[in-house]
Motif scaffolding. Structure first.
Motif, PDB file in Angstrom:
ATOM      1  N   ILE A 187       0.745  -1.614  -0.314  1.00  0.00           N
ATOM      2  CA  ILE A 187       0.218  -0.145   0.035  1.00  0.00           C
ATOM      3  C   ILE A 187       1.024   1.226  -0.272  1.00  0.00           C
ATOM      4  N   ALA A 188       2.006   1.400  -0.683  1.00  0.00           N
ATOM      5  CA  ALA A 188       3.224   2.487  -0.950  1.00  0.00           C
ATOM      6  C   ALA A 188       2.705   3.603  -1.815  1.00  0.00           C
ATOM      7  N   ALA A 189       4.016   4.367  -2.131  1.00  0.00           N
ATOM      8  CA  ALA A 189       3.460   4.831  -3.069  1.00  0.00           C
ATOM      9  C   ALA A 189       4.659   4.464  -3.907  1.00  0.00           C
ATOM     10  N   ALA A 190       5.620   3.146  -4.698  1.00  0.00           N
ATOM     11  CA  ALA A 190       6.682   2.915  -5.038  1.00  0.00           C
ATOM     12  C   ALA A 190       5.779   1.502  -6.238  1.00  0.00           C
ATOM     13  N   PRO A 191       7.073   1.334  -6.844  1.00  0.00           N
ATOM     14  CA  PRO A 191       6.380   0.886  -7.997  1.00  0.00           C
ATOM     15  C   PRO A 191       6.678  -0.577  -7.381  1.00  0.00           C
ATOM     16  N   ALA A 192       6.579  -1.753  -8.711  1.00  0.00           N
ATOM     17  CA  ALA A 192       6.323  -3.243  -8.354  1.00  0.00           C
ATOM     18  C   ALA A 192       7.296  -4.191  -7.480  1.00  0.00           C
ATOM     19  N   VAL A 193       6.683  -4.217  -5.967  1.00  0.00           N
ATOM     20  CA  VAL A 193       8.279  -4.776  -5.380  1.00  0.00           C
ATOM     21  C   VAL A 193       8.465  -6.480  -5.455  1.00  0.00           C
ATOM     22  N   ASP A 194       9.874  -7.184  -5.643  1.00  0.00           N
ATOM     23  CA  ASP A 194       9.518  -8.326  -4.684  1.00  0.00           C
ATOM     24  C   ASP A 194       9.792  -8.494  -3.308  1.00  0.00           C
ATOM     25  N   VAL A 195       9.622 -10.152  -2.619  1.00  0.00           N
ATOM     26  CA  VAL A 195       9.190  -9.738  -1.360  1.00  0.00           C
ATOM     27  C   VAL A 195      10.823 -11.029  -1.404  1.00  0.00           C
ATOM     28  N   TRP A 196      11.894 -10.479   0.274  1.00  0.00           N
ATOM     29  CA  TRP A 196      11.913 -11.847   0.092  1.00  0.00           C
ATOM     30  C   TRP A 196      12.088 -12.253   1.143  1.00  0.00           C
ATOM     31  N   ALA A 197      12.627 -13.804   1.653  1.00  0.00           N
ATOM     32  CA  ALA A 197      12.405 -14.449   2.508  1.00  0.00           C
ATOM     33  C   ALA A 197      13.792 -15.542   3.308  1.00  0.00           C
ATOM     34  N   ASP A 198      14.168 -15.315   3.814  1.00  0.00           N
ATOM     35  CA  ASP A 198      15.594 -16.187   4.284  1.00  0.00           C
ATOM     36  C   ASP A 198      17.077 -16.576   3.206  1.00  0.00           C
ATOM     37  N   GLY A 199      16.773 -14.843   1.552  1.00  0.00           N
ATOM     38  CA  GLY A 199      17.311 -14.519   1.029  1.00  0.00           C
ATOM     39  C   GLY A 199      17.141 -15.466  -0.133  1.00  0.00           C
ATOM     40  N   ALA A 200      15.775 -15.730  -0.969  1.00  0.00           N
ATOM     41  CA  ALA A 200      15.191 -16.106  -2.266  1.00  0.00           C
ATOM     42  C   ALA A 200      13.807 -14.989  -1.666  1.00  0.00           C
ATOM     43  N   VAL A 201      13.882 -15.428  -3.075  1.00  0.00           N
ATOM     44  CA  VAL A 201      12.155 -13.937  -3.697  1.00  0.00           C
ATOM     45  C   VAL A 201      11.433 -15.148  -3.429  1.00  0.00           C
ATOM     46  N   ALA A 202      10.330 -14.994  -2.136  1.00  0.00           N
ATOM     47  CA  ALA A 202       8.850 -15.468  -1.639  1.00  0.00           C
ATOM     48  C   ALA A 202       8.199 -15.242  -3.266  1.00  0.00           C
ATOM     49  N   ILE A 203       8.068 -14.046  -3.159  1.00  0.00           N
ATOM     50  CA  ILE A 203       6.253 -12.859  -3.426  1.00  0.00           C
ATOM     51  C   ILE A 203       7.304 -12.712  -4.798  1.00  0.00           C
ATOM     52  N   GLU A 204       6.926 -12.389  -5.584  1.00  0.00           N
ATOM     53  CA  GLU A 204       7.537 -11.632  -7.191  1.00  0.00           C
ATOM     54  C   GLU A 204       6.965 -10.677  -7.592  1.00  0.00           C
ATOM     55  N   GLY A 205       7.207 -10.044  -8.206  1.00  0.00           N
ATOM     56  CA  GLY A 205       6.226  -8.804  -8.422  1.00  0.00           C
ATOM     57  C   GLY A 205       5.329  -8.264  -7.883  1.00  0.00           C
ATOM     58  N   LEU A 206       4.864  -7.894  -6.504  1.00  0.00           N
ATOM     59  CA  LEU A 206       3.945  -7.143  -6.149  1.00  0.00           C
ATOM     60  C   LEU A 206       3.463  -5.962  -6.175  1.00  0.00           C
ATOM     61  N   THR A 207       2.356  -5.375  -6.679  1.00  0.00           N
ATOM     62  CA  THR A 207       2.103  -4.160  -7.261  1.00  0.00           C
ATOM     63  C   THR A 207       0.944  -3.335  -5.642  1.00  0.00           C
ATOM     64  N   ASN A 208       0.842  -2.684  -5.748  1.00  0.00           N
ATOM     65  CA  ASN A 208      -0.215  -1.658  -4.623  1.00  0.00           C
ATOM     66  C   ASN A 208      -1.432  -1.544  -5.783  1.00  0.00           C
ATOM     67  N   PRO A 209      -3.125  -2.179  -5.167  1.00  0.00           N
ATOM     68  CA  PRO A 209      -2.878  -2.403  -3.792  1.00  0.00           C
ATOM     69  C   PRO A 209      -3.245  -3.742  -3.320  1.00  0.00           C
ATOM     70  N   ASP A 210      -2.373  -4.216  -3.819  1.00  0.00           N
ATOM     71  CA  ASP A 210      -2.796  -6.220  -3.435  1.00  0.00           C
ATOM     72  C   ASP A 210      -1.841  -6.741  -2.845  1.00  0.00           C
ATOM     73  N   GLU A 211      -2.530  -8.326  -2.568  1.00  0.00           N
ATOM     74  CA  GLU A 211      -2.054  -8.866  -1.412  1.00  0.00           C
ATOM     75  C   GLU A 211      -1.221 -10.303  -1.723  1.00  0.00           C
ATOM     76  N   LYS A 212      -0.059 -10.624  -1.267  1.00  0.00           N
ATOM     77  CA  LYS A 212       0.083 -12.384  -1.223  1.00  0.00           C
ATOM     78  C   LYS A 212      -0.196 -13.019  -0.363  1.00  0.00           C
ATOM     79  N   SER A 213      -0.643 -13.934   0.053  1.00  0.00           N
ATOM     80  CA  SER A 213      -0.491 -14.638   1.264  1.00  0.00           C
ATOM     81  C   SER A 213       0.642 -16.098   1.576  1.00  0.00           C
ATOM     82  N   LEU A 214       1.485 -16.759   2.534  1.00  0.00           N
ATOM     83  CA  LEU A 214       1.935 -17.875   1.650  1.00  0.00           C
ATOM     84  C   LEU A 214       1.926 -18.527   3.313  1.00  0.00           C
ATOM     85  N   GLU A 215       1.209 -19.918   3.280  1.00  0.00           N
ATOM     86  CA  GLU A 215       1.627 -20.773   3.662  1.00  0.00           C
ATOM     87  C   GLU A 215       2.780 -21.075   4.266  1.00  0.00           C
ATOM     88  N   LEU A 216       3.331 -21.091   5.049  1.00  0.00           N
ATOM     89  CA  LEU A 216       4.732 -21.653   5.760  1.00  0.00           C
ATOM     90  C   LEU A 216       5.097 -22.238   7.127  1.00  0.00           C
TER      91      LEU A 216
END
Length: 278
Positions: free
Chosen positions: A144-173
């Motif tokens: 929900i930031a004024a920013a371009p698409a982002v990647d979310v990293w977990a423990d040094g690896a990309v876990a979520i790729e290309g997330l854009t405002n105002p989207d969300e992504k869920s992982l079960e870990l």
């Protein structure tokens, strides 16, 4: 004249957002049938406000980054007004008053934030309270930031790729602690983090990226939603403002209305500054 027109346009935009129905929750339980579970995140930088419901001060000095709630609320109609911080009363609102309705059977977080282009907006997220397998937790990331698409990293690896405002992504870990970071999509240097995030068994951890990349105000907010095997109950972390028992009914207005009015309020402030320069 320009100042009056700006106020009218902003009020109209706020009213339009307020009359838009919030999305229904995915499920309800016997204990919570007909009720709404509500949290509100203030993600608009540089805007602190007071919120009045039915003429009573409900949120005092509600500041950027604050996460209020959650409360289990009965449905109903309420009058909402937003004033400058520390206003004596609601007689001179920045925007409103407007009438709002909150329907029962929902579990959500309403966020006032900036869109990808830096304009104030509002989004109502349904919180996923579906059951989790033993030993598992849910991690949800909301952009929900004024920013371009982002990647979310977990423990040094990309876990979520290309997330854009105002989207969300869920992982079960698996339950435990991960090192999380956020980078511009396709890049490796973090713009947020790295920071440790706890994934709790039988609960959801929601991470919000909010603020503005251009203004250097990017930040993270977190929310924990517990009880995946029973009635969901959100437990926000960080700075929290929760009204007393006598004010719980007043919180009905905040869900759809506060997020929209905060967005409208900052837009009005910007337009008034522009008008004063003409």
């Amino acid at each position: 004249m320009r100042k009056t027109l700006s106020a009218a346009v902003t009020t109209a935009c706020g009213a339009a957002l307020l009359t838009t129905a919030l999305p229904a929750a995915a499920a309800t339980t016997d204990d919570g049938a007909g009720m709404a579970s509500l949290s509100v995140l203030h993600g608009v930088p540089e805007l602190t406000v007071d919120v009045y419901v039915n003429g009573d001060l409900t949120l005092d000095d509600f500041a950027p980054g604050d996460l209020a709630g959650p409360l289990d609320l009965a449905p109903g109609d309420y009058e909402l007004a937003v004033t400058a911080a520390d206003a004596a009363d609601a007689s001179e609102p920045v925007i409103g008053p407007v009438d709002v309705t909150l329907e029962g059977g929902t579990s959500y977080t309403a966020a006032a934030h900036l869109d990808a282009d830096g304009q104030p907006t509002a989004t109502a997220f349904v919180n996923d309270t579906s059951m989790l397998e033993a030993g598992q937790g849910r991690l949800t990331v909301r952009h929900i930031a004024a920013a371009p698409a982002v990647d979310v990293w977990a423990d040094g690896a990309v876990a979520i790729e290309g997330l854009t405002n105002p989207d969300e992504k869920s992982l079960e870990l698996p339950a435990g602690t991960i090192e999380a970071a956020v980078s511009v999509s396709g890049e490796t240097d973090p713009v947020l983090g790295p920071t440790d995030v706890t994934v709790t068994e039988g609960a959801a951890t929601v991470v919000y990226a909010w603020g503005s990349a251009e203004d250097g105000s990017l930040a993270l907010a977190t929310q924990a939603i517990e009880g995946m095997h029973s009635a969901p109950e959100g437990v926000p972390t960080g700075t929290t403002q929760v009204p007393g028992e006598q004010q719980q009914g007043l919180w009905l207005a905040v869900g759809g209305g506060l997020a929209a009015l905060l967005a409208g309020g900052v837009l009005m402030a910007r337009r008034q500054v522009a008008s004063s320069r003409v």
